[in-house]
Scaffold this motif. Structure first.
Motif, PDB file in Angstrom:
ATOM      1  N   TYR A 190      -4.190 -10.642  -6.594  1.00  0.00           N
ATOM      2  CA  TYR A 190      -4.118 -10.478  -5.146  1.00  0.00           C
ATOM      3  C   TYR A 190      -2.786  -9.834  -4.757  1.00  0.00           C
ATOM      4  CZ  TYR A 190      -8.054 -13.777  -4.870  1.00  0.00           C
ATOM      5  OH  TYR A 190      -9.275 -14.398  -4.999  1.00  0.00           O
ATOM      6  N   PHE A 191      -1.725 -10.300  -5.376  1.00  0.00           N
ATOM      7  CA  PHE A 191      -0.386  -9.803  -5.056  1.00  0.00           C
ATOM      8  C   PHE A 191      -0.254  -8.312  -5.372  1.00  0.00           C
ATOM      9  CE2 PHE A 191       4.046  -9.028  -6.458  1.00  0.00           C
ATOM     10  CZ  PHE A 191       4.688  -9.252  -5.252  1.00  0.00           C
ATOM     11  N   GLU A 192      -0.761  -7.898  -6.525  1.00  0.00           N
ATOM     12  CA  GLU A 192      -0.653  -6.493  -6.931  1.00  0.00           C
ATOM     13  C   GLU A 192      -1.409  -5.590  -5.946  1.00  0.00           C
ATOM     14  OE1 GLU A 192       1.261  -5.517  -9.243  1.00  0.00           O
ATOM     15  OE2 GLU A 192       1.421  -7.014 -10.828  1.00  0.00           O
ATOM     16  N   ILE A 193      -2.547  -6.052  -5.462  1.00  0.00           N
ATOM     17  CA  ILE A 193      -3.305  -5.270  -4.475  1.00  0.00           C
ATOM     18  C   ILE A 193      -2.539  -5.196  -3.151  1.00  0.00           C
ATOM     19  CG2 ILE A 193      -5.449  -5.134  -3.138  1.00  0.00           C
ATOM     20  CD1 ILE A 193      -6.825  -6.649  -5.450  1.00  0.00           C
ATOM     21  N   LEU A 194      -2.035  -6.345  -2.691  1.00  0.00           N
ATOM     22  CA  LEU A 194      -1.330  -6.403  -1.410  1.00  0.00           C
ATOM     23  C   LEU A 194      -0.028  -5.609  -1.416  1.00  0.00           C
ATOM     24  CD1 LEU A 194      -1.869 -10.173  -0.486  1.00  0.00           C
ATOM     25  CD2 LEU A 194      -2.927  -8.194   0.616  1.00  0.00           C
ATOM     26  N   LEU A 195       0.568  -5.376  -2.582  1.00  0.00           N
ATOM     27  CA  LEU A 195       1.789  -4.568  -2.674  1.00  0.00           C
ATOM     28  C   LEU A 195       1.580  -3.164  -2.136  1.00  0.00           C
ATOM     29  CD1 LEU A 195       3.571  -5.316  -6.088  1.00  0.00           C
ATOM     30  CD2 LEU A 195       4.547  -5.483  -3.791  1.00  0.00           C
ATOM     31  N   ILE A 196       0.406  -2.606  -2.360  1.00  0.00           N
ATOM     32  CA  ILE A 196       0.095  -1.264  -1.852  1.00  0.00           C
ATOM     33  C   ILE A 196       0.146  -1.275  -0.324  1.00  0.00           C
ATOM     34  CG2 ILE A 196      -1.634   0.581  -1.793  1.00  0.00           C
ATOM     35  CD1 ILE A 196      -2.728  -0.603  -4.461  1.00  0.00           C
ATOM     36  N   GLY A 197      -0.426  -2.316   0.269  1.00  0.00           N
ATOM     37  CA  GLY A 197      -0.390  -2.453   1.720  1.00  0.00           C
ATOM     38  C   GLY A 197       1.026  -2.616   2.242  1.00  0.00           C
ATOM     39  N   PHE A 198       1.864  -3.329   1.478  1.00  0.00           N
ATOM     40  CA  PHE A 198       3.262  -3.526   1.873  1.00  0.00           C
ATOM     41  C   PHE A 198       3.997  -2.187   1.994  1.00  0.00           C
ATOM     42  CE2 PHE A 198       7.581  -3.653  -0.003  1.00  0.00           C
ATOM     43  CZ  PHE A 198       8.252  -4.294   1.037  1.00  0.00           C
ATOM     44  N   VAL A 199       3.804  -1.309   1.017  1.00  0.00           N
ATOM     45  CA  VAL A 199       4.463   0.002   1.048  1.00  0.00           C
ATOM     46  C   VAL A 199       3.951   0.817   2.239  1.00  0.00           C
ATOM     47  CG1 VAL A 199       4.783   2.186  -0.172  1.00  0.00           C
ATOM     48  CG2 VAL A 199       4.903   0.032  -1.431  1.00  0.00           C
ATOM     49  N   CYS A 200       2.647   0.804   2.465  1.00  0.00           N
ATOM     50  CA  CYS A 200       2.071   1.546   3.599  1.00  0.00           C
ATOM     51  C   CYS A 200       2.628   1.027   4.929  1.00  0.00           C
ATOM     52  CB  CYS A 200       0.546   1.423   3.587  1.00  0.00           C
ATOM     53  SG  CYS A 200      -0.254   2.244   2.190  1.00  0.00           S
ATOM     54  N   TRP A 201       2.687  -0.285   5.074  1.00  0.00           N
ATOM     55  CA  TRP A 201       3.231  -0.886   6.303  1.00  0.00           C
ATOM     56  C   TRP A 201       4.688  -0.487   6.515  1.00  0.00           C
ATOM     57  CZ3 TRP A 201       7.304  -4.366   6.668  1.00  0.00           C
ATOM     58  CH2 TRP A 201       7.502  -4.936   7.933  1.00  0.00           C
TER      59      TRP A 201
ATOM     60  N   VAL B 107      11.808  -2.359  -3.871  1.00  0.00           N
ATOM     61  CA  VAL B 107      11.369  -3.750  -3.973  1.00  0.00           C
ATOM     62  C   VAL B 107       9.945  -3.824  -4.508  1.00  0.00           C
ATOM     63  CG1 VAL B 107      10.774  -5.800  -2.615  1.00  0.00           C
ATOM     64  CG2 VAL B 107      12.933  -4.623  -2.197  1.00  0.00           C
ATOM     65  N   ALA B 108       9.066  -2.913  -4.058  1.00  0.00           N
ATOM     66  CA  ALA B 108       7.664  -2.928  -4.488  1.00  0.00           C
ATOM     67  C   ALA B 108       7.537  -2.652  -5.993  1.00  0.00           C
ATOM     68  CB  ALA B 108       6.866  -1.902  -3.687  1.00  0.00           C
ATOM     69  N   VAL B 109       8.284  -1.674  -6.491  1.00  0.00           N
ATOM     70  CA  VAL B 109       8.232  -1.344  -7.918  1.00  0.00           C
ATOM     71  C   VAL B 109       8.729  -2.520  -8.752  1.00  0.00           C
ATOM     72  CG1 VAL B 109       9.206   0.132  -9.720  1.00  0.00           C
ATOM     73  CG2 VAL B 109       8.434   1.146  -7.562  1.00  0.00           C
ATOM     74  N   LEU B 110       9.847  -3.100  -8.347  1.00  0.00           N
ATOM     75  CA  LEU B 110      10.408  -4.251  -9.073  1.00  0.00           C
ATOM     76  C   LEU B 110       9.437  -5.433  -9.054  1.00  0.00           C
ATOM     77  CD1 LEU B 110      12.875  -5.439 -10.537  1.00  0.00           C
ATOM     78  CD2 LEU B 110      13.748  -6.159  -8.306  1.00  0.00           C
TER      79      LEU B 110
ATOM     80  N   PRO C  26       3.613 -10.534 -12.916  1.00  0.00           N
ATOM     81  CA  PRO C  26       2.825 -11.291 -13.912  1.00  0.00           C
ATOM     82  C   PRO C  26       3.632 -12.377 -14.630  1.00  0.00           C
ATOM     83  CG  PRO C  26       2.397  -8.935 -14.101  1.00  0.00           C
ATOM     84  CD  PRO C  26       3.569  -9.085 -13.177  1.00  0.00           C
ATOM     85  N   PHE C  27       4.943 -12.241 -14.657  1.00  0.00           N
ATOM     86  CA  PHE C  27       5.785 -13.232 -15.342  1.00  0.00           C
ATOM     87  C   PHE C  27       6.380 -14.238 -14.348  1.00  0.00           C
ATOM     88  CE2 PHE C  27       6.190  -8.957 -17.201  1.00  0.00           C
ATOM     89  CZ  PHE C  27       5.566  -9.167 -18.424  1.00  0.00           C
ATOM     90  N   ILE C  28       6.793 -13.721 -13.172  1.00  0.00           N
ATOM     91  CA  ILE C  28       7.528 -14.541 -12.213  1.00  0.00           C
ATOM     92  C   ILE C  28       6.618 -15.510 -11.459  1.00  0.00           C
ATOM     93  CG2 ILE C  28       8.977 -14.511 -10.146  1.00  0.00           C
ATOM     94  CD1 ILE C  28      10.400 -13.555 -12.656  1.00  0.00           C
ATOM     95  N   LEU C  29       5.445 -15.047 -10.999  1.00  0.00           N
ATOM     96  CA  LEU C  29       4.575 -15.907 -10.182  1.00  0.00           C
ATOM     97  C   LEU C  29       4.164 -17.186 -10.896  1.00  0.00           C
ATOM     98  CD1 LEU C  29       4.471 -13.462  -8.190  1.00  0.00           C
ATOM     99  CD2 LEU C  29       2.073 -14.047  -7.812  1.00  0.00           C
ATOM    100  N   PRO C  30       3.647 -17.110 -12.127  1.00  0.00           N
ATOM    101  CA  PRO C  30       3.279 -18.365 -12.821  1.00  0.00           C
ATOM    102  C   PRO C  30       4.495 -19.252 -13.100  1.00  0.00           C
ATOM    103  CG  PRO C  30       2.233 -16.467 -13.853  1.00  0.00           C
ATOM    104  CD  PRO C  30       3.267 -15.930 -12.911  1.00  0.00           C
ATOM    105  N   LEU C  31       5.651 -18.618 -13.342  1.00  0.00           N
ATOM    106  CA  LEU C  31       6.860 -19.381 -13.636  1.00  0.00           C
ATOM    107  C   LEU C  31       7.337 -20.159 -12.411  1.00  0.00           C
ATOM    108  CD1 LEU C  31       9.193 -20.020 -15.632  1.00  0.00           C
ATOM    109  CD2 LEU C  31      10.364 -17.992 -14.720  1.00  0.00           C
ATOM    110  N   VAL C  32       7.311 -19.499 -11.244  1.00  0.00           N
ATOM    111  CA  VAL C  32       7.820 -20.117 -10.010  1.00  0.00           C
ATOM    112  C   VAL C  32       6.830 -21.116  -9.424  1.00  0.00           C
ATOM    113  CG1 VAL C  32       8.543 -19.673  -7.630  1.00  0.00           C
ATOM    114  CG2 VAL C  32       9.311 -18.161  -9.470  1.00  0.00           C
ATOM    115  N   PHE C  33       5.552 -20.720  -9.337  1.00  0.00           N
ATOM    116  CA  PHE C  33       4.559 -21.549  -8.654  1.00  0.00           C
ATOM    117  C   PHE C  33       3.743 -22.427  -9.591  1.00  0.00           C
ATOM    118  CE2 PHE C  33       5.280 -17.916  -5.829  1.00  0.00           C
ATOM    119  CZ  PHE C  33       5.578 -18.569  -4.648  1.00  0.00           C
TER     120      PHE C  33
END
Length: 422
Positions: free
Chosen positions: A334-345, A308-311, A317-324
């Motif tokens: 912010y999201f790209e940085i927090l993804l690293i924390g998601f994998v660690c958690w 999920v993190a890799v996908l 960069p394409f989905i966030l501006p399109l959705v929000f």
């Protein structure tokens, strides 16, 4: 892969996951829709309110929901299970309303020291506390009995109603109308769960409050409450600190959207954990059986989290501006940085769930306490110098360090049993 998907369908994984995602979207304000209606600053205000609410919900629950999950998962008589649930239900109502009174007193004397407009909205928002704590208690009661599909149905139906009508109220009446609608709609959701627990509620006023059962509840709840409170502080303290240190609701709004997606992604491994907990609780007296179940779920959890993190990293960069909306382009970093924390958690969370399942919630408390102290120090230094980028980096680094803190306490208990988990 096909075998894993079939297994997931049989155990109700996708039912539970879809319900959890709906809860996350509704609980944080249906922001996928709200970003088209409210301003970035108003989204930031919602995130601040949600951060306070998350903390209040843990305080109001007193860890009783964890006790219900653990005790009602055990092989006990039907009447005893109902009695445990009813005692937990009454205690939750009492603690929730005591907390509301204390919060109102605190707000009156401005002890929270927050913006006046946010403070006024918080006076409405806190009435979600008794509603959501009771809903959560009922949900874990069903979870304890492994009624995954029934639990998911209740959650999904009620949250769809909340999402649709709260968004409509936001469109018609703005931020204030939205906040009021959340309270009213979640109360309706609570009423919708009543038919599913009518057998339990019919005996609620005739229950015999056993000192022994109350002690069993609080023996588990005490450390579970501490661990849960520290855990939710770890997830929300950066927003609260940022509100005081930089007071920039616009950047908090950008960060909040990124954190919303990460929190929703966390539901994937968390959903596996929800299915795992009752299974481990049933065999908690056998370390070998506990380790066998944990090993299976750790492999599945790691595979899911990394995939999920890799996908997400590729598509963000394409989905966030399109959705929000294009105005939320700033959320991508912010999201790209927090993804690293998601994998660690994701790497250490199954072990935390296992410790809770075998009745060693105090070890989760110690892990969370050390991690929180570390996180507060990092947040203060980094937010002061780098704003919300500092908050994202602080959370990621904290989750990374927590992998080793968690492993230390986990291996300590399993060494004491004569066998170390690998």
């Amino acid at each position: 892969m096909i075998k894993m998907i079939r297994k997931a369908i049989r155990t109700g994984f996708f039912h539970l996951l879809s319900a959890n995602i709906l809860i996350q979207i509704a609980g944080f304000g249906g922001q996928i829709f709200l970003t088209r209606i409210l301003s970035v600053e108003e989204i930031g205000v919602i995130k601040i309110l949600q951060s306070y609410l998350n903390i209040f919900l843990i305080i109001a629950s007193l860890g009783i929901n964890t006790s219900i999950l653990k005790l009602c998962s055990e092989d006990i008589k039907y009447k005893e299970r109902i009695n445990i649930f009813n005692i937990g239900f009454m205690l939750t109502i009492f603690s929730s309303f005591i907390l509301i009174i204390l919060i109102l007193i605190t707000q009156h004397f401005s002890f929270l020291n927050i913006d006046t407009s946010i403070n006024e909205l918080l006076k409405i928002y806190i009435f979600l506390v008794p509603i959501l704590t009771l809903i959560n208690l009922i949900i874990v009661y069903f979870q304890a009995q492994q009624k995954i599909k029934q639990m998911s149905y209740i959650q999904s139906l009620s949250k769809i109603i909340v999402i649709i009508f709260s968004t409509l109220c936001a469109y018609l009446s703005g931020l204030h109308g939205y906040i009021w609608s959340l309270v009213i709609l979640n109360f309706i959701s609570l009423l919708m769960t009543v038919p599913f627990i009518k057998n339990e509620l019919t005996s609620i006023f005739t229950i015999k409050i056993s000192i022994g059962i109350v002690k069993r509840i609080f023996n588990i709840a005490f450390f579970a409450f501490g661990a849960n409170l520290l855990g939710v502080l770890l997830s929300n303290i950066n927003i609260i600190m940022a509100n005081h240190l930089i007071n920039d609701t616009k950047e908090i709004g950008y960060y909040g959207i990124a954190q919303l997606i990460i929190t929703t992604m966390m539901l994937i491994p968390s959903t596996l954990g929800q299915i795992m907990v009752p299974k481990i609780s049933k065999v908690s007296n056998s370390i070998e059986d506990v380790q066998d179940i944990l090993r299976i779920y750790q492999v599945r959890n790691t595979f899911l989290a990394v995939s999920v993190a890799v996908l997400a990293a590729i598509s963000a960069p394409f989905i966030l501006p399109l959705v929000f909306g294009i105005s939320y382009q700033n959320s991508v970093v912010y999201f790209e940085i927090l993804l690293i924390g998601f994998v660690c958690w994701s790497l250490y969370s199954p072990k935390g769930m296992t410790l809770m399942s075998i009745g060693r919630s105090e070890l989760n408390f110690y892990v969370s306490l050390i991690s929180l102290i570390f996180n507060i120090i990092l947040n203060y230094i980094l937010i002061s110098n780098y704003g919300m980028y500092g908050a994202a980096i602080a959370n990621c680094f904290t989750y990374f360090v927590t992998i080793f803190i968690n492993a230390y306490f986990f291996n300590k208990i399993f060494k004491a049993k004569g066998k170390v988990s690998k």
